[in-house]
Design an enzyme around this catalytic site. Sequence first.
Site, PDB file in Angstrom:
ATOM      1  N   ARG A  16       0.864  -1.187   0.000  1.00  0.00           N
ATOM      2  CA  ARG A  16       0.000   0.000   0.000  1.00  0.00           C
ATOM      3  C   ARG A  16       0.892   1.226   0.000  1.00  0.00           C
ATOM      4  NH1 ARG A  16      -5.168  -0.225  -1.825  1.00  0.00           N
ATOM      5  NH2 ARG A  16      -6.337  -1.924  -0.873  1.00  0.00           N
ATOM      6  N   CYS A  80      -8.289 -11.303 -12.489  1.00  0.00           N
ATOM      7  CA  CYS A  80      -7.001 -11.716 -11.921  1.00  0.00           C
ATOM      8  C   CYS A  80      -5.995 -12.068 -13.006  1.00  0.00           C
ATOM      9  CB  CYS A  80      -7.184 -12.949 -11.040  1.00  0.00           C
ATOM     10  SG  CYS A  80      -8.253 -12.686  -9.632  1.00  0.00           S
ATOM     11  N   GLY A 113     -10.829  -1.102   1.504  1.00  0.00           N
ATOM     12  CA  GLY A 113     -12.065  -1.557   2.125  1.00  0.00           C
ATOM     13  C   GLY A 113     -12.737  -2.626   1.290  1.00  0.00           C
ATOM     14  N   CYS A 198      -5.570 -13.593   0.741  1.00  0.00           N
ATOM     15  CA  CYS A 198      -4.619 -12.554   0.352  1.00  0.00           C
ATOM     16  C   CYS A 198      -5.271 -11.180   0.472  1.00  0.00           C
ATOM     17  CB  CYS A 198      -4.109 -12.800  -1.069  1.00  0.00           C
ATOM     18  SG  CYS A 198      -5.220 -12.241  -2.356  1.00  0.00           S
TER      19      CYS A 198
END
Lengths: 382, 141
Positions: A16, A80, A113, A198
Amino acid sequence: MTGVAVTGVGMHPFGRFDGVSTTDMGVAAVRAALREAGVGKGGFQAAFCGTAYGGVATGHKVLSRLGMTGMPIVDVEAGCASGSAALMLAAAAIRAGQYDTVVVFGTEKMPKGIIRSSFFEPWQEEAGLASTPAFFGLRAQRLCQTSGITKDHLARVVVKNRRHGAANPDAMYQKETTVEEVLASRVVCEPLHLFMMCSPNEGAAALVLRRTDLVTSPSSPAPVTLAAAVLRSHIPGSVLSESTPLSGLVHDDAPAPTTLSATAAYEEAGLGPADLHVVECQDTDAARELGSCEELGLCEPGGSAALLSSGATHLGGRLPVNPSGGLLSKGEPLGASALGQVVELVRQLRGECGPRQVEGARVALSHTVGRGANAGVVILTR
Amino acid sequence: MRVMVREGLFTDPDPDTDPAPALLGSRCTNCGNVLFPRVDACTYCATEDPEPVDLSGPGTLWAWTAVTAPPPGYRGEVPFGVGVVELPEGVRVIGRLTESDPAALATGQPMELRIVTLHRDDDGNDVVTYAFGPPSASAPS
Ligand SMILES: [Zn+2]
């Protein structure tokens, strides 16, 4: 047919990064890959960019910042497997003789979130049926039943991958964990605990591909051959397929999209599961890694718990799976995750991975699967 | 007033007159496979215009879990059960479960179709959807 080589790779670490944009991360990864390949402005004829949440013309924004535009730039979304799809298109274009050199990259900042997916109908959201962890939990429960997998096995997948990830400077989590710690984390959707899933996050990965016959030898670093890059969607039938239908048949005869993709990739490469030395596979949750091993043919159907327990998939074992730490350590930035696996495997085949190096690795497989369904399998050799 | 979360998915009969709700599915006139929800063309063989079929159960439980945090766009209570039930027409269907404790459920146990309230919307309507639950004989009366 023209062969395809990977002549440069680059990464922006997965994690992040407040204040760092999708474009910033893409620029970092592409710049690193171009530098490694010794390619500059005018040195490539097309670019393919994988992203799911990047928005309009993500690839153009990255290449504009580098001052390298004018060629076709194509953004690719396949959940993905977005990076696998970009790689498949790029490799096919080189094989067809359309281009000599192509840049492929993926960059992503996943929303924070609870992530809303436009894949579901509004009523499914309202009814609570748009819960991705619930689908993971249902698949995990079935796999536990059909393959004799226990929560202890699931925890051991996490412990293995986090141990691998502790040696990967590009991973989000570089700290080992224990079976006890995994099982003490809260239950998200039975049988899956928080540490078994994950984290969606941010990152970027890039490759430079070049026609094999144009690669000057000896070059540094040594080129890796892209032996297969395959994308497949689903055949209907399985109610728990990644296509996320509301109904399915009462038998499980339809092959999984991963199996379809792997079968085609093995054929394209002229190799089989027994030839592999290292694998990076989809481990969005711990059960997914075990299911992926079965669907890729790394073991017999139902044999994934025994494969894990044998130690074969640990670093130092017969066939290490997710030496990068997998998505369980790295996190999952959708558009970048597949190419992140490929970058890891290129570095493994070059012998550049230090404490997480798979000794003597010459054949590698990467696998991603997700919503769509989309399943990508890439085979690399040196 | 009761409103369906989406029209065309299920029936919501008055319990006093017509006790069994049904899911609105399709059966392919070519391959015979049953689908839910209704479709224009068979997902399996692409044959157009499958025949409508009502799926009412009871079925048997095939997979289940519980959702512990509110998923996107969901305004109801947590935890709630989600599972897969095999219906006698030869189809597995995903839906909510009336049981939110995974430990209280077992593979193969009978499951009935129910219509349950999700939440009350901004206009004061009760929004209902389909769900599966153990037979009402074993439920508290
Ligand atoms: Zn049909």
